[in-house]
Design a protein around this motif. Structure first.
Motif, PDB file in Angstrom:
ATOM      1  N   GLY A   7       0.814  -1.210   0.000  1.00  0.00           N
ATOM      2  CA  GLY A   7       0.000   0.000   0.000  1.00  0.00           C
ATOM      3  C   GLY A   7       0.848   1.260   0.000  1.00  0.00           C
ATOM      4  N   LEU A   8       1.969   1.231   0.736  1.00  0.00           N
ATOM      5  CA  LEU A   8       2.864   2.393   0.768  1.00  0.00           C
ATOM      6  C   LEU A   8       3.499   2.643  -0.591  1.00  0.00           C
ATOM      7  CD1 LEU A   8       4.642   1.859   4.207  1.00  0.00           C
ATOM      8  CD2 LEU A   8       2.812   3.476   3.659  1.00  0.00           C
ATOM      9  N   CYS A  11       0.897   4.169  -2.918  1.00  0.00           N
ATOM     10  CA  CYS A  11       0.673   5.599  -2.648  1.00  0.00           C
ATOM     11  C   CYS A  11       1.842   6.444  -3.139  1.00  0.00           C
ATOM     12  CB  CYS A  11       0.439   5.827  -1.155  1.00  0.00           C
ATOM     13  SG  CYS A  11      -1.170   5.216  -0.624  1.00  0.00           S
ATOM     14  N   GLN A  12       3.062   5.963  -2.983  1.00  0.00           N
ATOM     15  CA  GLN A  12       4.223   6.683  -3.500  1.00  0.00           C
ATOM     16  C   GLN A  12       4.119   6.813  -5.018  1.00  0.00           C
ATOM     17  OE1 GLN A  12       7.310   4.205  -1.734  1.00  0.00           O
ATOM     18  NE2 GLN A  12       8.047   5.992  -0.603  1.00  0.00           N
ATOM     19  N   ILE A  14       1.358   6.762  -6.887  1.00  0.00           N
ATOM     20  CA  ILE A  14       0.281   7.708  -7.205  1.00  0.00           C
ATOM     21  C   ILE A  14       0.762   9.139  -7.013  1.00  0.00           C
ATOM     22  CG2 ILE A  14      -1.978   8.574  -6.427  1.00  0.00           C
ATOM     23  CD1 ILE A  14      -2.151   6.011  -8.081  1.00  0.00           C
ATOM     24  N   ARG A  15       1.469   9.408  -5.923  1.00  0.00           N
ATOM     25  CA  ARG A  15       1.971  10.759  -5.665  1.00  0.00           C
ATOM     26  C   ARG A  15       3.002  11.179  -6.707  1.00  0.00           C
ATOM     27  NH1 ARG A  15      -1.764  13.300  -3.440  1.00  0.00           N
ATOM     28  NH2 ARG A  15      -2.126  12.897  -1.256  1.00  0.00           N
ATOM     29  N   ILE A  24      -5.502  11.175   0.516  1.00  0.00           N
ATOM     30  CA  ILE A  24      -5.484   9.719   0.407  1.00  0.00           C
ATOM     31  C   ILE A  24      -5.781   9.163   1.791  1.00  0.00           C
ATOM     32  CG2 ILE A  24      -4.086   7.660   0.027  1.00  0.00           C
ATOM     33  CD1 ILE A  24      -2.443   9.240  -1.987  1.00  0.00           C
ATOM     34  N   MET A  26      -5.710   5.699   3.728  1.00  0.00           N
ATOM     35  CA  MET A  26      -5.218   4.327   3.631  1.00  0.00           C
ATOM     36  C   MET A  26      -5.954   3.458   4.648  1.00  0.00           C
ATOM     37  SD  MET A  26      -1.395   2.840   4.253  1.00  0.00           S
ATOM     38  CE  MET A  26      -0.802   2.818   2.586  1.00  0.00           C
ATOM     39  N   THR A  28      -5.802  -0.177   6.276  1.00  0.00           N
ATOM     40  CA  THR A  28      -4.742  -1.174   6.388  1.00  0.00           C
ATOM     41  C   THR A  28      -4.994  -2.176   7.504  1.00  0.00           C
ATOM     42  OG1 THR A  28      -2.359  -1.485   6.672  1.00  0.00           O
ATOM     43  CG2 THR A  28      -3.356   0.329   7.880  1.00  0.00           C
ATOM     44  N   ILE A  44      -0.007  10.518   2.598  1.00  0.00           N
ATOM     45  CA  ILE A  44      -1.228   9.872   3.065  1.00  0.00           C
ATOM     46  C   ILE A  44      -1.864  10.774   4.122  1.00  0.00           C
ATOM     47  CG2 ILE A  44      -2.164   7.851   4.246  1.00  0.00           C
ATOM     48  CD1 ILE A  44       0.207   6.290   2.954  1.00  0.00           C
ATOM     49  N   CYS A  47      -4.719   7.364   8.019  1.00  0.00           N
ATOM     50  CA  CYS A  47      -4.489   5.922   8.022  1.00  0.00           C
ATOM     51  C   CYS A  47      -5.475   5.318   9.013  1.00  0.00           C
ATOM     52  CB  CYS A  47      -3.059   5.602   8.411  1.00  0.00           C
ATOM     53  SG  CYS A  47      -2.692   3.841   8.391  1.00  0.00           S
TER      54      CYS A  47
END
Length: 70
Positions: A7-8, A11-12, A14-15, A24, A26, A28, A44, A47
Motif C-alpha cells: 500500500g505504501l 501511494c508513493q 500515485i503521488r 489519500i 489508507m 490497512t 497519506i 491511516c
C-alpha cells in the motif's frame, strides 16, 4: 496484501504520477509499526487500521472534505 505493490509503494507511485494535493485515506491491516511521519511524507492524509467501522471511514472522509473547503 496487494499483488504487486505494498500500500505504501502504491501511494508513493500515485503521488509521483499525480503530485496534486488530494487526500489519500489508507485502510490497512498493518499494525502500529506504520510510522505517522513516513505516512505524511508519502502524502497519506489518514491511516485507518483494521478493524474499523464504516462510520470511522465516513467521518474521515467528511473531515478531509471539510478541511479542503476551508
Amino acid at each position: 496484501q496487494m499483488p504487486c505493490w505494498s500500500g505504501l509503494e502504491f501511494c508513493q507511485h500515485i503521488r509521483h504520477l499525480c503530485p496534486h494535493d488530494f487526500p489519500i485515506i489508507m485502510l490497512t491491516a498493518q499494525g502500529l509499526w506504520l510510522d505517522e511521519i513516513l505516512l505524511k511524507k508519502i502524502g497519506i492524509s489518514r491511516c485507518i487500521r483494521k478493524p474499523f467501522s464504516p462510520r470511522k471511514v465516513v467521518e474521515a472522509v467528511q473531515e478531509l472534505l471539510t478541511a479542503s473547503c476551508v
